[in-house]
Scaffold this active site. Sequence first.
Site, short mmCIF file in Angstrom:
data_model
loop_
_atom_site.label_atom_id
_atom_site.label_comp_id
_atom_site.label_asym_id
_atom_site.label_seq_id
_atom_site.Cartn_x
_atom_site.Cartn_y
_atom_site.Cartn_z
N ASN A 190 4.75 8.02 0.85
CA ASN A 190 3.36 8.39 1.12
C ASN A 190 2.65 7.14 1.64
OD1 ASN A 190 0.71 9.18 1.14
ND2 ASN A 190 0.52 9.41 -1.09
N TRP A 191 2.41 7.12 2.93
CA TRP A 191 1.80 5.94 3.55
C TRP A 191 0.29 5.85 3.32
CZ3 TRP A 191 4.39 5.57 9.10
CH2 TRP A 191 5.69 5.07 8.94
N LYS A 192 -0.27 6.91 2.78
CA LYS A 192 -1.73 6.92 2.54
C LYS A 192 -2.46 6.51 3.83
CE LYS A 192 -0.65 6.16 -2.25
NZ LYS A 192 -1.03 5.72 -3.57
N HIS A 228 -2.67 15.38 -4.36
CA HIS A 228 -2.52 13.97 -4.75
C HIS A 228 -3.75 13.53 -5.54
CE1 HIS A 228 -2.07 9.65 -4.56
NE2 HIS A 228 -0.80 9.86 -4.30
N GLU A 263 -5.44 10.94 -5.48
CA GLU A 263 -6.52 10.33 -4.68
C GLU A 263 -7.37 11.40 -4.02
OE1 GLU A 263 -3.94 7.73 -2.48
OE2 GLU A 263 -3.56 6.63 -4.34
N GLU A 320 2.96 12.11 -11.01
CA GLU A 320 2.41 10.79 -10.71
C GLU A 320 1.31 10.46 -11.72
OE1 GLU A 320 3.24 9.69 -6.30
OE2 GLU A 320 1.23 10.52 -6.46
N GLY A 322 -0.34 2.43 -7.76
CA GLY A 322 -0.90 1.23 -7.13
C GLY A 322 -1.26 0.12 -8.11
N SER A 338 4.14 3.17 -8.61
CA SER A 338 4.71 1.82 -8.60
C SER A 338 6.25 1.81 -8.56
CB SER A 338 4.18 0.99 -9.78
OG SER A 338 2.78 0.86 -9.69
N GLY A 343 4.39 4.94 -2.77
CA GLY A 343 3.26 4.47 -1.96
C GLY A 343 3.53 3.09 -1.41
N GLY A 344 2.93 2.08 -2.04
CA GLY A 344 2.95 0.70 -1.55
C GLY A 344 4.30 0.20 -1.05
P1 13P Z 1 2.33 3.45 -5.43
O1 13P Z 1 3.81 3.57 -5.22
O2 13P Z 1 1.65 2.51 -4.50
O3 13P Z 1 2.00 3.22 -6.88
O4 13P Z 1 1.70 4.91 -5.07
C1 13P Z 1 2.25 6.04 -5.61
C2 13P Z 1 1.66 7.22 -4.93
O5 13P Z 1 0.50 7.51 -5.07
C3 13P Z 1 2.54 8.02 -4.06
O6 13P Z 1 1.93 9.23 -3.71
#
Ligand code: 13P
Length: 254
Positions: A9-11, A94, A96, A166, A172, A212, A233-234
């Site tokens: 997930n590149w956000k 998600h 967010e 999640e 994050g 994470s 994500g990250g």
């Molecule tokens: P991180 O891997 O940056 O914690 O993000 C997880 C995420 O929200 C994937 O959708």
Amino acid sequence: MRKPIIAANWKMFKTRDEALFFILKVSEEMPDNNLIDTVIFPQSPMLRCLITRQGEELKIGAQNIYYEDEGAFTGEISGPLLKSYNVEYVLIGHSERRQHFHETDEDVNKKIKAAIRNDLLPIVCVGEKLADRENNNTNKILKKQVKKAFKDISAIELKSIVIAYEPIWAIGTGKTATAKQADEACGYIRSVIKELHGEVVADDLRIQYGGSVKPENIDELISQENIDGALIGGASLDPDKFIAMANAPLKILK
Ligand code: 13P
């Protein structure tokens, strides 16, 4: 045997050139998609461009979908448009989107229906806040989110769905859930699905862990009984790290 699924997930990261550089670098290094599904979720304007360059194994998904198929909904993205671009997956619910854009469990349910109607494969995110976990409310929250998300979704429709667990406190933050915590929560989600649709459906359902995840911890997480992959994500923004994580399930398949 559930097929592992590793998703990035590149956000709201990466410009066009950065995304193209990434795809060029990783597409030849992805595992055989008969064994492992790998998916990238870029920002929407990049979907078309990446789909034409994704290579044999990699799938591309959208980070959002609106629950109506068309209409006066400025800024939203329709299921029929995504389908016409050969997008395969869509992220729904998600944390967010729930937090910053006020998406409710009811919106999540309507979006899942829109995805299914348009032949897209939903990855549906659920997860508790830190306060929920500290107050021993994790299962209560997960049950509510799952039941509301999948209201009026049939057992057959559930076959095309992936759930991503999640925990919000792990996103994050660098604070990964322990493998045991993640497995327990994914197992609990599976038990809720079992309650709704029986053992066979629950056993077949793929559940990812997200929060994470990185090359250093993915092996332990995905080798847990109830965890069938990761939503990252990250760490997924780095092509070398993504290659390592996408291939990680090969170690447990052997
Ligand atoms: P991180 O891997 O940056 O914690 O993000 C997880 C995420 O929200 C994937 O959708």
